[in-house]
Design an enzyme around this catalytic site. Sequence first.
Site, PDB file in Angstrom:
ATOM      1  N   GLU B  30       0.813  -1.079  -0.382  1.00 40.77           N
ATOM      2  CA  GLU B  30       0.472   0.606  -0.440  1.00 40.77           C
ATOM      3  C   GLU B  30       0.910   1.253   0.575  1.00 40.77           C
ATOM      4  OE1 GLU B  30      -2.489  -0.288   3.497  1.00 40.77           O
ATOM      5  OE2 GLU B  30      -3.097  -2.597   2.792  1.00 40.77           O
ATOM      6  N   GLU B  61      -5.158  -6.249   2.951  1.00 44.35           N
ATOM      7  CA  GLU B  61      -3.328  -7.159   3.295  1.00 44.35           C
ATOM      8  C   GLU B  61      -3.882  -9.077   3.381  1.00 44.35           C
ATOM      9  OE1 GLU B  61      -4.801  -4.790   5.090  1.00 44.35           O
ATOM     10  OE2 GLU B  61      -3.013  -3.748   5.467  1.00 44.35           O
ATOM     11  N   HIS B 130      -0.564   1.028  16.781  1.00 46.37           N
ATOM     12  CA  HIS B 130       0.222   0.952  15.406  1.00 46.37           C
ATOM     13  C   HIS B 130       1.960   1.247  16.373  1.00 46.37           C
ATOM     14  CE1 HIS B 130      -3.098   2.918  13.393  1.00 46.37           C
ATOM     15  NE2 HIS B 130      -2.482   2.623  12.321  1.00 46.37           N
TER      16      HIS B 130
END
Lengths: 328, 326
Positions: B30, B61, B130
């Site tokens: 991406e 994904e 994250h």
Amino acid sequence: MTNSTKEELASWYDQMLVIRGTEKAAYDLFMTGLVKGTTHLASGHEAVAVGASAALKPEDYVWATYRGHHHAMARGLSPEACLAELMSKETGACRGKGGSMHLTSAANNMMGSYAIIGSHIPMAVGSAWSAVLRKTDQVSIAFFGDGATNIGAFHEAINLAAVWKLPVIFICENNLYMEYTPISAVTAVQHPAADRAAAYSLPRIVIDGNDVLVVRDEVAKAVALARAGGGPSVIECLTYRHYGHSRADPAKYRPEGELEEWMMRDPLKVLRARLVESGVSEDEITGIENAVDAVVKEAIERAKDAPLSDISEAFTDVWADGGMQWRN
Amino acid sequence: MAELITYREAVAEGIARELRRDPSVVCIGEDIGAGEGVFKTTAGLFAEFGPTRIWDTPISEQAIVGAAMGAAMTGVRPIAEIMFSDFLACCWDFIANEMPKVRYMTGGQVSVPMVVRTANGGGLGFGAQHSQAVENWALTVPGLIVVAPSTPSDVIGLMASAVRSDDPVIFFEHKALFATKGEPAPAGHVVPLGKANVCREGTDITLVGLAWSMPIILEAAELLAAEGISAEVIDLRCLVPLDAACVLESVAKTSRIIIVEENPFQGGWGGTLASIVADEGFHDLDAPVKRLAGASVPAPFAKHLEDQVLPSVGATVDLARRLVGG
Ligand SMILES: Cc1ncc(C[n+]2csc(CCOP(=O)(O)OP(=O)(O)O)c2C)c(N)n1
Ligand SMILES: [Mg+2]
């Protein structure tokens, strides 16, 4: 419908009978305890495998699910290698490390059978992408069930294939059921694969999956489109599995009469009628049937006679060097 | 001396070298093309190699890793990027069930020569979804090579080995290291998989780390040296193959070990290493095998909270002092 020669029809009949006979043997061997674990028989789905395969070149790629005996054999896996694998034999397709659910024949570009629903659909997109990268004209097919259309990987894969215009064909074997639940009870559209195609700007294609000729013709169109750079297709084949979902399933959830109704449209019956129609004599047809019987019987005996795979197999083929060492 | 390069630049350089060397190598992910990656770790690749080698994908994904796998099985060597390692969970089926098993379950009929690269770990304040260090996830799966470099030249040398490997590799790039600098890698630099780096020799205690924990333990070793404690520092570089022999050899010399890891103590990779040392190095040990790992909590957002849950230089020095003094 395009014409097909008597020879073609006869060869498809032969292949479909071999698959039917081999799966019947798998069922019987399970009952005698020689096949362990589980099996998912595709009896009733043979026309999808053989019809699609008839539209392919040997170098094209095929990816299947755990219900994949028919796809492996349609691409060239021998009944003996299939049965031997189910019996954990050294001569099995995967030497006893795959079993019924993971039949693979890489030599025939049959790239495997996968038992996590939907997982192989992106892989088929990958082999199609690979063909583009390597500038070959190979086409890839992913075969999957109706149930697989409700998993994310199916949608991710078709979108990517459509965006990149990849030479891949998504073939749904809609046999009306997931394991025990009717697909209609859990899906917001009537045709679980075909009705989703529009979301990816692809045409809605629903065909009779029990007529090998119909399947061959429709897949041949999709193959031609793919080879010409026209991108992917979704084809939904209506079919029915004769046995339950797996060995554990007596299929009590099927409404009365449903199986009988589908048995009237058994792909072998449909094709046999076509053979007669095209002028093949009863004698010739019986000849094919007897020959297939002999082939399957011999496959059973040879698979039975083969030794179990060596115990060392448990510890090989983790890594490319053939071994399993992960530390020094 | 040649100019230093950043870890971030090393990622792009390592990939570029492989793309130049082997036309069957391609990148998929991406925003990796004209966008050059959210961490700029693919900077310059699209400009040099164009869209037939650098493929931008939708946010898919499963399709990214699944397609990379299908391509790897049919003659291509894909390098797939998963933007943040936390997102490996979105394609975990492919990481845990597909890539590592298909060679085995087909009796060796197929190979999966591919790399999944991903930005791992904390330090940038991105919060719980994250920032997690998840190298231990990959370690739990037989059939995956697990690489986590700590320096720019190791990034380049290990990238070369990863791309050339015929086995699937999970390549953890560390977010907190992207801006760090180091020596550039000479042309043709290749670091073999499964060979730990003894970064500093010592005799009193062994400090073992990986990726993010390397700057921590190198600084700790420096401080310990000032106190007269001689620490040997080992960068594992890979969790699989694991260079256990290098660690055992060091412990034979030092008799003490601290394993410093970023991933949570609960299920962290240090547990596997500790069990090997406790067993096979038992007679060399003069102190219990110690682990300093992340706390068993999700990654907190605030820096002052993150400081509480990750191992530190101070904690490493304190523990080493106690082990050597005790
Ligand atoms: C991800 C995942 N979820 C659930 C299962 C369990 N499971 C195995 S087969 C099956 C039904 C699949 O139905 P369908 O896709 O229609 O294929 P069919 O068996 O009818 O050929 C399910 C739910 C699985 N193998 N993988
Ligand atoms: Mg079904």
